[in-house]
Design a protein around this motif. Structure first.
Motif, PDB file in Angstrom:
ATOM      1  N   HIS A 113      82.260 -58.553 111.617  1.00  0.00           N
ATOM      2  CA  HIS A 113      82.990 -58.369 110.084  1.00  0.00           C
ATOM      3  C   HIS A 113      82.531 -58.394 109.318  1.00  0.00           C
ATOM      4  O   HIS A 113      83.906 -57.921 107.996  1.00  0.00           O
ATOM      5  CB  HIS A 113      83.377 -60.042 110.717  1.00  0.00           C
ATOM      6  CG  HIS A 113      85.293 -60.526 110.005  1.00  0.00           C
ATOM      7  ND1 HIS A 113      85.934 -61.430 109.883  1.00  0.00           N
ATOM      8  CD2 HIS A 113      85.414 -59.179 108.221  1.00  0.00           C
ATOM      9  CE1 HIS A 113      86.876 -61.199 109.480  1.00  0.00           C
ATOM     10  NE2 HIS A 113      86.278 -59.881 108.652  1.00  0.00           N
ATOM     11  N   GLN A 116      82.110 -54.824 108.368  1.00  0.00           N
ATOM     12  CA  GLN A 116      83.162 -54.331 108.070  1.00  0.00           C
ATOM     13  C   GLN A 116      83.766 -54.560 106.744  1.00  0.00           C
ATOM     14  O   GLN A 116      84.126 -53.667 105.630  1.00  0.00           O
ATOM     15  CB  GLN A 116      84.254 -55.135 109.171  1.00  0.00           C
ATOM     16  CG  GLN A 116      85.754 -54.261 108.136  1.00  0.00           C
ATOM     17  CD  GLN A 116      86.750 -55.434 107.505  1.00  0.00           C
ATOM     18  OE1 GLN A 116      87.131 -56.138 107.793  1.00  0.00           O
ATOM     19  NE2 GLN A 116      87.031 -54.732 106.005  1.00  0.00           N
ATOM     20  N   HIS A 117      83.406 -55.494 106.067  1.00  0.00           N
ATOM     21  CA  HIS A 117      83.994 -56.084 104.457  1.00  0.00           C
ATOM     22  C   HIS A 117      83.022 -54.669 104.122  1.00  0.00           C
ATOM     23  O   HIS A 117      83.161 -54.173 102.793  1.00  0.00           O
ATOM     24  CB  HIS A 117      83.198 -57.643 104.122  1.00  0.00           C
ATOM     25  CG  HIS A 117      84.504 -57.734 104.632  1.00  0.00           C
ATOM     26  ND1 HIS A 117      85.380 -59.408 103.782  1.00  0.00           N
ATOM     27  CD2 HIS A 117      85.194 -58.212 105.453  1.00  0.00           C
ATOM     28  CE1 HIS A 117      86.237 -59.934 104.618  1.00  0.00           C
ATOM     29  NE2 HIS A 117      86.296 -59.612 105.406  1.00  0.00           N
ATOM     30  N   CYS A 211      89.659 -63.131 102.888  1.00  0.00           N
ATOM     31  CA  CYS A 211      89.720 -63.034 104.298  1.00  0.00           C
ATOM     32  C   CYS A 211      89.298 -64.175 104.956  1.00  0.00           C
ATOM     33  O   CYS A 211      88.890 -65.772 104.657  1.00  0.00           O
ATOM     34  CB  CYS A 211      88.676 -62.312 104.587  1.00  0.00           C
ATOM     35  SG  CYS A 211      88.294 -62.448 106.090  1.00  0.00           S
ATOM     36  N   HIS A 215      81.831 -65.793 108.160  1.00  0.00           N
ATOM     37  CA  HIS A 215      80.640 -64.134 107.830  1.00  0.00           C
ATOM     38  C   HIS A 215      78.989 -64.968 107.974  1.00  0.00           C
ATOM     39  O   HIS A 215      78.978 -65.934 107.316  1.00  0.00           O
ATOM     40  CB  HIS A 215      81.145 -63.724 106.384  1.00  0.00           C
ATOM     41  CG  HIS A 215      82.166 -63.057 106.616  1.00  0.00           C
ATOM     42  ND1 HIS A 215      82.869 -61.922 106.646  1.00  0.00           N
ATOM     43  CD2 HIS A 215      83.656 -63.809 106.367  1.00  0.00           C
ATOM     44  CE1 HIS A 215      83.994 -61.414 106.938  1.00  0.00           C
ATOM     45  NE2 HIS A 215      84.968 -62.073 106.795  1.00  0.00           N
TER      46      HIS A 215
HETATM   47 ZN    ZN Z   1      88.105 -60.392 106.332  1.00  0.00          ZN
END
Ligand code: ZN
Length: 424
Positions: A113, A116-117, A211, A215
């Motif tokens: 995740h 992805q950011h 979001c 993370h």
């Molecule tokens: Zn996110």
């Protein structure tokens, strides 16, 4: 609403809570489910998939019961539902529970995740390509970019920039702002106006987006970002990628496959594409040579058969069953017979399973309208095959058919029947 412990600590793998609701299996939901006062379990949302783990319930006199959490979902009213593998005993509301999250799965999700950011921000920074959706799969992840295409150069560029951000080990922080504040901050993507308070994930001096996911706390923990294939999709271009441990595992798997291919060709890894190209060319050439040889063989065999066969009623009827040649060759042979001699009829079969038949005759025009070719191959084939449950058909001059695999049919007898029918 369930209090979400993972909002403030993605590293929290153990927690204590209280059972608020218990839903036994029902006709709509075959698995039992529980809702807790607070939870560190992440429910599937925002592209990130749910955690798995255990709930240990203190059952008083009955002792503790360990319940396997197989899925976690977000209910519309803000409750988080933990689905359980059917336990022997369900807990009761008010019972104290201890939750444990599978840490490896959680770490993997954090790597994907956060990766992805970073990747989405890199595509914006370099090429102004906006990410419209994120998907986390079992094997790989993907983002859909709002662009008709992404070049291999752009893939390499985004890959390089994203990994640079990983190597710089930038701080990743969570903060909360009001919607009005968020609008002034210039987020990469502002979520739909549902909540007033927004949870922001910030990668220092690189990316800021709203979001709810779990993370890493520094970009270095992403490990690595590996971009893979791109694909055209309805809303733009899909880019597949893997991060962290997945990237290492996938690279290892690719390496094994490539090594195996290289060993088969007795060559170096990087020479495999050249070797494959060479092999494809060679096999094309061999196929052509084989086709040419078969064509010549069929022609010679047709000539020999015609030479040995006396004329009957002004035409030559060749009857032949091949036990070592397929139906393709039988067809070729029939074509040669009816092309080389006029007029001629070929009643040919291949007994290579499944049994196939080809009936052909020199077309009336080519044979000068001779009375000898006045038979109907399509009708003849149908007639012969109908007696044995076979199927086939064709035109007046060429027909092809067969009988189902495994059928015990005396092919010589069929061919003889056909020959007798046309008066051979
Ligand atoms: Zn996110």
């Amino acid at each position: 609403m369930t209090k979400r412990l993972y909002y403030d600590s993605a590293e929290m793998h153990e927690f204590d809570s209280v059972v608020e609701e218990v839903a036994p299996p029902s006709s709509e939901q075959s698995r039992p489910a529980v809702v807790l006062r607070e939870t560190a379990f992440y429910p599937t949302s925002g592209g990130q998939v749910h955690d798995t783990g255990w709930l240990t319930v203190n059952g008083g006199d009955c002792g503790a019961e360990r319940l396997r959490v197989t899925e976690v979902a977000d209910a519309e009213d803000g409750r988080i539902v933990h689905y359980l593998e059917a336990p022997a005993r369900l807990p009761v509301a008010g019972a104290a529970v201890h939750g444990s999250i599978d840490p490896e799965r959680r770490r993997d999700h954090m790597q994907q995740h956060s990766g992805q950011h970073v990747l989405s921000a890199a595509f914006i920074e370099l090429y102004q390509m906006l990410t419209v959706s994120f998907h986390m799969g079992e094997d790989y992840c993907s983002i859909d970019l709002a662009t008709p295409s992404v070049s291999s150069g752009q893939i390499a560029g985004a890959d390089k920039r994203a990994n640079q951000i990983v190597f710089e080990n930038r701080a990743v922080r969570i903060r909360y702002v009001s919607r009005a504040e968020a609008e002034k901050l210039g987020l990469r993507k502002l979520p739909p106006a549902e909540h007033d308070d927004l949870r922001l994930v910030e990668i220092a001096d690189f990316d800021l987006s709203a979001c709810g996911g779990t993370h890493v706390s520094a970009s270095g923990q992403i490990g690595s970002i590996l971009l893979r294939k791109t694909e055209k999709v309805r809303q733009g271009t899909r880019v597949e990628f893997v991060c962290g441990d997945r990237a290492v595992r996938m690279a290892r798997r690719d390496y094994s496959a490539l090594s195996e291919a290289a060993a088969l060709f007795s060559t170096q890894l990087w020479d495999v594409p050249d070797q494959i190209r060479k092999n494809v060319e060679e096999s094309k050439l061999l196929r052509k040579q084989k086709d040419d040889a078969l064509d010549q063989l069929a022609e010679l065999m047709a000539l020999a058969a015609l030479h040995d066969q006396p004329e009957t009623n002004g035409r030559k009827i060749i009857v032949r069953a091949f036990s070592d040649r397929d139906i393709g060759f039988a067809k070729l042979f029939a074509q040669k017979v009816t092309r080389v001699a006029t007029p001629a009829i070929a009643l040919v079969a291949s007994t290579v399973d499944p049994l196939g038949l080809v009936f052909a005759q020199t077309p009336a025009q080519a044979s000068g309208g001779a009375a000898g070719s006045a038979a109907d191959m399509g009708a003849l084939l149908k007639q012969v095959l109908s007696s044995v449950g076979g199927r086939g058909g064709g035109s007046r001059d060429f027909a092809q058919g067969g009988v189902p695999a495994g059928c015990n049919v005396k092919v010589e007898q069929l061919l003889r029947e056909a020959a007798v029918t046309i008066g051979a």
